[in-house]
Design a protein around this motif. Structure first.
Motif, PDB file in Angstrom:
ATOM      1  N   ILE A  90     -39.186  48.354 -42.419  1.00  0.00           N
ATOM      2  CA  ILE A  90     -38.213  47.681 -41.571  1.00  0.00           C
ATOM      3  C   ILE A  90     -37.770  48.613 -40.454  1.00  0.00           C
ATOM      4  O   ILE A  90     -37.957  49.830 -40.522  1.00  0.00           O
ATOM      5  N   GLU A  91     -37.201  48.027 -39.416  1.00  0.00           N
ATOM      6  CA  GLU A  91     -36.483  48.776 -38.400  1.00  0.00           C
ATOM      7  C   GLU A  91     -35.174  48.057 -38.133  1.00  0.00           C
ATOM      8  O   GLU A  91     -35.047  46.856 -38.391  1.00  0.00           O
ATOM      9  N   ILE A  92     -34.194  48.810 -37.658  1.00  0.00           N
ATOM     10  CA  ILE A  92     -32.878  48.249 -37.338  1.00  0.00           C
ATOM     11  C   ILE A  92     -32.463  48.820 -35.997  1.00  0.00           C
ATOM     12  O   ILE A  92     -32.474  50.035 -35.802  1.00  0.00           O
ATOM     13  N   GLN A  93     -32.108  47.952 -35.076  1.00  0.00           N
ATOM     14  CA  GLN A  93     -31.733  48.448 -33.757  1.00  0.00           C
ATOM     15  C   GLN A  93     -30.542  49.390 -33.862  1.00  0.00           C
ATOM     16  O   GLN A  93     -30.595  50.534 -33.400  1.00  0.00           O
ATOM     17  N   PHE A  94     -29.469  48.902 -34.430  1.00  0.00           N
ATOM     18  CA  PHE A  94     -28.248  49.707 -34.547  1.00  0.00           C
ATOM     19  C   PHE A  94     -27.710  49.558 -35.966  1.00  0.00           C
ATOM     20  O   PHE A  94     -26.996  48.593 -36.267  1.00  0.00           O
ATOM     21  N   PRO A  95     -28.022  50.502 -36.837  1.00  0.00           N
ATOM     22  CA  PRO A  95     -27.650  50.377 -38.250  1.00  0.00           C
ATOM     23  C   PRO A  95     -26.227  50.802 -38.558  1.00  0.00           C
ATOM     24  O   PRO A  95     -25.812  50.782 -39.718  1.00  0.00           O
ATOM     25  N   TYR A  96     -25.453  51.144 -37.542  1.00  0.00           N
ATOM     26  CA  TYR A  96     -24.232  51.907 -37.752  1.00  0.00           C
ATOM     27  C   TYR A  96     -23.064  51.093 -38.303  1.00  0.00           C
ATOM     28  O   TYR A  96     -22.033  51.673 -38.674  1.00  0.00           O
ATOM     29  N   LEU A 126     -23.284  49.744 -41.088  1.00  0.00           N
ATOM     30  CA  LEU A 126     -23.383  50.101 -42.493  1.00  0.00           C
ATOM     31  C   LEU A 126     -23.378  51.615 -42.628  1.00  0.00           C
ATOM     32  O   LEU A 126     -23.845  52.336 -41.747  1.00  0.00           O
ATOM     33  N   SER A 127     -22.863  52.094 -43.721  1.00  0.00           N
ATOM     34  CA  SER A 127     -22.878  53.529 -43.970  1.00  0.00           C
ATOM     35  C   SER A 127     -24.280  53.969 -44.392  1.00  0.00           C
ATOM     36  O   SER A 127     -25.115  53.152 -44.801  1.00  0.00           O
ATOM     37  N   ILE A 128     -24.517  55.258 -44.295  1.00  0.00           N
ATOM     38  CA  ILE A 128     -25.791  55.801 -44.756  1.00  0.00           C
ATOM     39  C   ILE A 128     -26.000  55.466 -46.228  1.00  0.00           C
ATOM     40  O   ILE A 128     -27.111  55.082 -46.647  1.00  0.00           O
ATOM     41  N   GLU A 129     -24.950  55.563 -47.016  1.00  0.00           N
ATOM     42  CA  GLU A 129     -25.056  55.299 -48.453  1.00  0.00           C
ATOM     43  C   GLU A 129     -25.410  53.836 -48.726  1.00  0.00           C
ATOM     44  O   GLU A 129     -26.221  53.539 -49.620  1.00  0.00           O
ATOM     45  N   GLU A 130     -24.828  52.916 -47.951  1.00  0.00           N
ATOM     46  CA  GLU A 130     -25.141  51.497 -48.137  1.00  0.00           C
ATOM     47  C   GLU A 130     -26.598  51.212 -47.804  1.00  0.00           C
ATOM     48  O   GLU A 130     -27.289  50.471 -48.524  1.00  0.00           O
ATOM     49  N   ILE A 131     -27.071  51.789 -46.710  1.00  0.00           N
ATOM     50  CA  ILE A 131     -28.460  51.557 -46.314  1.00  0.00           C
ATOM     51  C   ILE A 131     -29.412  52.178 -47.332  1.00  0.00           C
ATOM     52  O   ILE A 131     -30.420  51.558 -47.719  1.00  0.00           O
ATOM     53  N   GLU A 156     -29.887  34.840 -40.291  1.00  0.00           N
ATOM     54  CA  GLU A 156     -29.128  33.833 -41.031  1.00  0.00           C
ATOM     55  C   GLU A 156     -28.214  34.497 -42.052  1.00  0.00           C
ATOM     56  O   GLU A 156     -27.275  33.868 -42.560  1.00  0.00           O
ATOM     57  N   LEU A 157     -28.488  35.773 -42.337  1.00  0.00           N
ATOM     58  CA  LEU A 157     -27.763  36.515 -43.361  1.00  0.00           C
ATOM     59  C   LEU A 157     -27.030  37.704 -42.749  1.00  0.00           C
ATOM     60  O   LEU A 157     -27.443  38.220 -41.710  1.00  0.00           O
ATOM     61  N   PRO A 158     -25.980  38.181 -43.389  1.00  0.00           N
ATOM     62  CA  PRO A 158     -25.373  39.452 -42.963  1.00  0.00           C
ATOM     63  C   PRO A 158     -26.400  40.567 -43.083  1.00  0.00           C
ATOM     64  O   PRO A 158     -27.325  40.507 -43.894  1.00  0.00           O
ATOM     65  N   LEU A 159     -26.235  41.625 -42.282  1.00  0.00           N
ATOM     66  CA  LEU A 159     -27.231  42.687 -42.242  1.00  0.00           C
ATOM     67  C   LEU A 159     -27.540  43.240 -43.631  1.00  0.00           C
ATOM     68  O   LEU A 159     -28.708  43.471 -43.973  1.00  0.00           O
ATOM     69  N   LYS A 160     -26.536  43.434 -44.437  1.00  0.00           N
ATOM     70  CA  LYS A 160     -26.760  44.044 -45.752  1.00  0.00           C
ATOM     71  C   LYS A 160     -27.645  43.181 -46.640  1.00  0.00           C
ATOM     72  O   LYS A 160     -28.342  43.703 -47.529  1.00  0.00           O
ATOM     73  N   GLN A 161     -27.659  41.885 -46.424  1.00  0.00           N
ATOM     74  CA  GLN A 161     -28.473  40.990 -47.249  1.00  0.00           C
ATOM     75  C   GLN A 161     -29.895  40.816 -46.706  1.00  0.00           C
ATOM     76  O   GLN A 161     -30.756  40.262 -47.387  1.00  0.00           O
ATOM     77  N   ARG A 162     -30.146  41.305 -45.504  1.00  0.00           N
ATOM     78  CA  ARG A 162     -31.467  41.116 -44.894  1.00  0.00           C
ATOM     79  C   ARG A 162     -32.527  42.007 -45.525  1.00  0.00           C
ATOM     80  O   ARG A 162     -33.711  41.696 -45.468  1.00  0.00           O
ATOM     81  N   PHE A 163     -32.117  43.124 -46.105  1.00  0.00           N
ATOM     82  CA  PHE A 163     -33.079  44.006 -46.772  1.00  0.00           C
ATOM     83  C   PHE A 163     -33.796  43.247 -47.890  1.00  0.00           C
ATOM     84  O   PHE A 163     -35.030  43.264 -47.984  1.00  0.00           O
ATOM     85  N   LYS A 164     -33.020  42.603 -48.731  1.00  0.00           N
ATOM     86  CA  LYS A 164     -33.588  41.844 -49.846  1.00  0.00           C
ATOM     87  C   LYS A 164     -34.477  40.718 -49.332  1.00  0.00           C
ATOM     88  O   LYS A 164     -35.575  40.484 -49.868  1.00  0.00           O
TER      89      LYS A 164
END
Length: 257
Positions: free
Chosen positions: A32-38, A40-45, A14-22
């Motif tokens: 957590i796991e992420i199928q394809f984290p790419y 987002l940048s390494i720094e963002e993750i 329901e949320l953009p990937l970056k907001q799913r962490f919270k």
């Protein structure tokens, strides 16, 4: 109960990937796991992991053009260079983010290709990736996927995977055992898990049919989870399903377990 992790590529969508962490942390998850984290940048993750005190436990290596239906290219004889570049990228993300596992998808068998060449290509790619991951203390896993959801996928059952892994011949290669796919293809989940747990590097689950949360289908997850707890498996067991409704509503099974 096992140590549960959540797949952010399939839950909290329901949320953009970056907001799913919270959202995952707020729901009580630590891993957590992420199928394809790419995307987002390494720094963002890294920022999201640190901000919400989360551990990233698994990512997939790039798998070709997912939007057009590709589901991995590791068995494609004409795309070895692309495959190697994708593995290098996955290892770069994993090492920077302290992620301990990478999943390499075989892919759909390419049309008009010789079966022996497809198999040998996948074996070579598994071996070279296992070696590269081992050098960085990363566990390589590869998964079998059912023929209903992805017709033509090269790897379909646990026995087929283990026979092929034996030909690869590297200790840093184990099966990613997806309970959903294996229930469809072979059943007998508990016995397979108990007898082969040392050959399993990661476990994921969804109910059958529908690939939704536990309690929506035929699998007795209480028995399955208890059986996993009774083995020597020390890894996480990941929620990798499509919530039937909202993600939080679908987590009610977890609160009751």
């Amino acid at each position: 109960m096992p140590d549960f992790a959540v797949n952010l590529s399939m839950l909290f969508t329901e949320l953009p990937l970056k907001q799913r962490f919270k959202a995952a942390a707020k729901a009580g998850f630590k891993k957590i796991e992420i199928q394809f984290p790419y995307e987002l940048s390494i720094e963002e993750i890294r920022h999201e992991l640190d901000e919400h005190q989360l551990e990233l436990i698994l990512i997939n290596a790039p798998a070709g053009d997912w939007a057009t239906g590709e589901r991995g290219i590791a068995c494609h004889p004409d795309r070895i260079n692309e495959q190697q570049q994708g593995v290098a990228k996955a290892i770069r993300y994993a090492t920077a983010l302290n992620c301990q596992k990478i999943n390499l998808l075989a892919g759909i068998t390419p049309q008009n290709s010789e079966k022996a060449q497809v198999k040998s290509t996948f074996i070579r790619n598994l071996y070279s990736t296992a070696v590269a991951c081992d050098a960085e203390n990363i566990q390589l896993v590869s998964e079998a996927i059912n023929t209903q959801d992805i017709p033509g996928f090269f790897l379909n059952t646990s026995d087929q995977a283990w026979q092929l892994f034996a030909e690869v011949g590297h200790a840093n290669l184990k099966l990613q055992f997806d309970i959903y796919h294996m229930q469809i293809m072979q059943g007998n989940l508990i016995q397979t898990l108990q007898e082969n747990i040392d050959r399993i590097g990661h476990i994921q689950f969804a109910d059958v049919p529908g690939r939704h949360e536990p309690g929506t289908g035929e699998i007795n997850f209480t028995n399955v989870f208890n059986a996993i707890d009774a083995t020597s498996y020390a890894g996480s067991v990941s929620l990798e399903y499509i919530p039937l409704g909202s993600t939080l509503t679908g987590l009610s099974w977890l609160n009751q377990s």
